[in-house]
Design a protein around this motif. Structure first.
Motif, short mmCIF file in Angstrom:
data_model
loop_
_atom_site.label_atom_id
_atom_site.label_comp_id
_atom_site.label_asym_id
_atom_site.label_seq_id
_atom_site.Cartn_x
_atom_site.Cartn_y
_atom_site.Cartn_z
N UNK B 176 -64.46 87.57 22.05
CA UNK B 176 -63.33 86.94 22.72
C UNK B 176 -62.23 86.62 21.71
N UNK B 177 -62.64 86.10 20.56
CA UNK B 177 -61.64 85.70 19.58
C UNK B 177 -60.89 86.91 19.02
N UNK B 178 -61.65 87.95 18.66
CA UNK B 178 -61.01 89.08 17.96
C UNK B 178 -60.43 90.11 18.92
N UNK B 179 -61.20 90.46 19.94
CA UNK B 179 -60.78 91.57 20.80
C UNK B 179 -59.85 91.10 21.92
N UNK B 180 -59.97 89.84 22.30
CA UNK B 180 -59.12 89.37 23.39
C UNK B 180 -57.97 88.53 22.84
N UNK B 181 -58.32 87.40 22.20
CA UNK B 181 -57.25 86.49 21.78
C UNK B 181 -56.38 87.11 20.70
N UNK B 182 -57.03 87.59 19.65
CA UNK B 182 -56.26 88.09 18.51
C UNK B 182 -55.44 89.32 18.88
N UNK B 184 -54.40 90.40 21.82
CA UNK B 184 -53.38 90.29 22.87
C UNK B 184 -52.29 89.28 22.53
N UNK B 185 -52.65 88.23 21.80
CA UNK B 185 -51.67 87.18 21.55
C UNK B 185 -51.01 87.35 20.19
N UNK B 186 -51.76 87.89 19.26
CA UNK B 186 -51.19 88.13 17.94
C UNK B 186 -51.61 87.08 16.94
N UNK B 187 -51.40 87.44 15.70
CA UNK B 187 -51.94 86.65 14.59
C UNK B 187 -51.39 85.21 14.59
N UNK B 188 -50.14 85.08 14.99
CA UNK B 188 -49.46 83.79 14.80
C UNK B 188 -49.98 82.70 15.74
N UNK B 189 -50.24 83.09 17.00
CA UNK B 189 -50.54 82.06 17.99
C UNK B 189 -51.99 82.06 18.48
N UNK B 353 -51.10 87.77 29.39
CA UNK B 353 -50.01 87.01 29.99
C UNK B 353 -49.52 85.93 29.04
N UNK B 354 -50.48 85.25 28.40
CA UNK B 354 -50.09 84.21 27.43
C UNK B 354 -49.36 84.87 26.26
N UNK B 355 -49.90 86.02 25.85
CA UNK B 355 -49.26 86.76 24.75
C UNK B 355 -47.83 87.11 25.07
N UNK B 356 -47.57 87.50 26.34
CA UNK B 356 -46.21 87.83 26.75
C UNK B 356 -45.33 86.58 26.71
N UNK B 357 -45.95 85.44 27.05
CA UNK B 357 -45.17 84.20 27.10
C UNK B 357 -44.79 83.68 25.72
N UNK B 358 -45.63 83.97 24.72
CA UNK B 358 -45.33 83.43 23.39
C UNK B 358 -44.75 84.47 22.45
N UNK B 359 -44.53 85.66 22.99
CA UNK B 359 -44.03 86.76 22.16
C UNK B 359 -42.68 86.39 21.53
N UNK B 360 -42.55 86.80 20.27
CA UNK B 360 -41.29 86.52 19.58
C UNK B 360 -40.29 87.63 19.93
#
Lengths: 164, 372
Positions: B176-182, B184-189, B353-360
């Protein structure tokens, strides 16, 4: 259609329960789990990096050792060579010295022998002279009865005999 | 790609509903006869629906004519008054208590209603601990206990290899941490959202799995209930709204790279984008609900076959039971896979979706703003 009609109570309870679960897990479970995972990953990475560094150091050390060994070998070779040279020189010196000493001894011996010989010759000459004189006296006493004879004889002797 | 998948799932779901409806209507038509004749006709549609929808008591088995159920607390708020009592007071829908009863037919069938003076049925505010709520309580306690214990073992093992249950859970946590969170959301968030995503993943995964265990107090159809999936989607929605940055909102109300006439007199693009904001969690809700419900319906359908055939002839019932059980087992295994896949898909989509919301800011946008 009940299947797709969310119940108010269920929505309410679900919000409550999931909020509690989320809160509890966020507070008590995930921080320590994620931190531990991160720490462990860091630890492993550090250990691997350390291992790499150590390996590199070992390699360098080994290389260094080889260089040192090579240097030591060269040094030893040099020392040996020097030692050999010194030895040879020493032997040579000794030989030269010995031979010169020998020469000197021989020379002095020769001089001494020469001197001895000369002395001996002088002695012999003296003895021979004495004996000769004695013999001559006896012979003269026998043969030279007259003064003329004496004179003749002396002249003959002096002529005939070339001293030395 | 995602939309075709969604379309596929929803069409499957609708197909199932259509397939089930005739059964229900047939069952409803038979009801009249069944009451008059002594034989209780088996109605698969009703049986299946009653197993997957919520109920006020936990039905375990029928022996003869006795229902073995676990009564659950009913909590009602009606006319400014709270009512607390056990669902056993209704005697399985045969009795009325304090003016409340279980509706026998109509849109509110099976729900607690109060009959008003003019004969219409009014639904009170119903905060009852129903089967699904009770199931959620149980699984939540299990989940919390599991993860607290796992967290404790992490405190113990610290920098060493995981042990026991911890090593079973760890690959999933890392996944979950590496394949999903990391990813899709990216290193920063990603670190900020990891706890939420992990919680939602394991909540769904455990509920999916425990929903397959047919033993009290597990096996309630939790993630196959639209209220449950709706609330989960609501949390993701809230997460998106809270974490959405300036960039994200700009994207919605003033989409860059789109000709001005799509925005100005008639705000077409903003409307479409705004609808998109709501469809995202809606998709999450429907997908999980439909997948899990479909799985349960299929298993129950296969089991129903035994009784349907058994009604025509006992031999046929026994005959078909071999096939039915085999198929049910097969579907159950499939459901184990689905349990994971759906938890994964829900979490992945939430993360995206969260990744899209926090995208720079990205290139295209800066380019566009320069143009304007």
């Amino acid at each position: 259609m009940e299947l797709v009609n969310p119940g108010l109570g269920l929505v309410f309870w679900m919000i409550v329960v999931f909020s509690v679960v989320l809160f509890v897990l966020k507070k008590f479970a995930w921080p320590s789990i994620l931190q531990a995972l991160k720490d462990r990953e860091q630890h492993i990475e550090d250990a691997l990096r350390q291992a790499d560094i150590t390996q590199e150091e070992m390699r360098k050390l080994k290389l260094n050792n080889e260089v040192l060994l090579k240097e030591a070998k060269v040094e030893r070779e040099n020392l040996m060579n020097e030692a050999r040279k010194i030895r040879e020189k020493l032997i040579e010196d000794a030989r030269v010295k010995a031979s010169s000493e020998a020469d000197r001894i021989v020379e002095s011996a020769r001089i001494q022998i020469d001197n001895e010989r000369k002395a001996a010759l002088v002695d012999i000459k003296n003895i021979v002279a004495e004996i000769s004189i004695e013999i001559a006296e006896k012979i003269l006493r026998e043969k030279l009865q007259t003064p003329k004879d004496h004179q003749q004889y002396i002249e003959r002797v002096i002529e005939g005999k070339h001293l030395n | 790609m995602r939309f075709t998948k969604l379309a596929f799932f929803t069409s499957c779901f609708l197909l199932l509903l259509i397939l089930l409806n005739p059964l229900q209507s047939i069952a409803a038509g038979d009801e009249h006869d069944a009451h008059e004749t002594t034989a209780e006709a088996f109605r698969p549609g009703e049986m299946i629906i009653s197993h997957i929808v919520d109920s006020y008591d936990w039905h375990i088995a029928d022996i003869g004519h006795t229902h073995i159920t676990v009564p659950l607390p009913v909590i009602l708020f009606d006319d400014g008054q709270w009512h607390f009592f056990l669902s056993s007071k209704f005697e399985h829908g045969h009795a009325t208590y304090k003016g409340f009863e279980l509706a026998k037919e109509g849109a509110m069938k099976g729900k607690i209603v109060k009959t008003a003076a003019d004969g219409t049925q009014i639904r009170p505010y119903d905060f009852s601990i129903t089967k699904t709520v009770f199931g959620v309580f149980v699984t939540s306690i299990i989940i919390v206990l599991i993860f607290i214990s796992v967290a404790n073992s992490y405190k113990k093992t610290r920098k060493h290899a995981p042990k026991g249950f911890q090593s079973l859970i760890e690959p999933l946590i890392l996944f979950v941490r590496d394949e999903i969170a990391f990813s899709s959301i990216g290193k920063k968030h990603y670190e900020k959202f990891s706890p939420f995503l992990l919680s939602i993943f394991f909540f769904i995964f455990f509920n999916n799995l425990l929903g397959l265990v047919p033993i009290f107090p597990l096996g309630a159809n939790i993630t196959g209930n639209i209220a449950v999936t709706g609330v989960l989607a609501l949390f993701t929605f809230g997460m998106i709204l809270v974490s959405g940055n300036k960039n994200y909102w700009a994207h919605i109300f003033n989409t860059p790279g789109v000709p001005w006439w799509l925005k100005l007199p008639l705000p077409l693009m903003p409307i479409i984008e705004l609808v998109g904001v709501f469809t995202k969690p809606f998709v999450l809700m429907i997908r999980l609900f439909a997948n899990i419900t479909a799985g349960h319906i299929i298993i129950l359908g296969f089991i129903s076959l035994i009784f349907v055939f058994g009604q025509t002839s006992l031999a046929a019932g026994y005959g078909i039971s071999v096939l039915s059980v085999a198929m049910s087992i097969f579907i159950s295994f499939l459901e184990l896979l689905v349990a994971f896949i759906q938890a994964y898909v829900f979490t992945l989509l939430s993360a995206i979706f969260i990744g899209m919301a926090v995208e720079e800011h990205h290139h295209e946008e800066t380019h566009e703003t320069h143009h304007e």
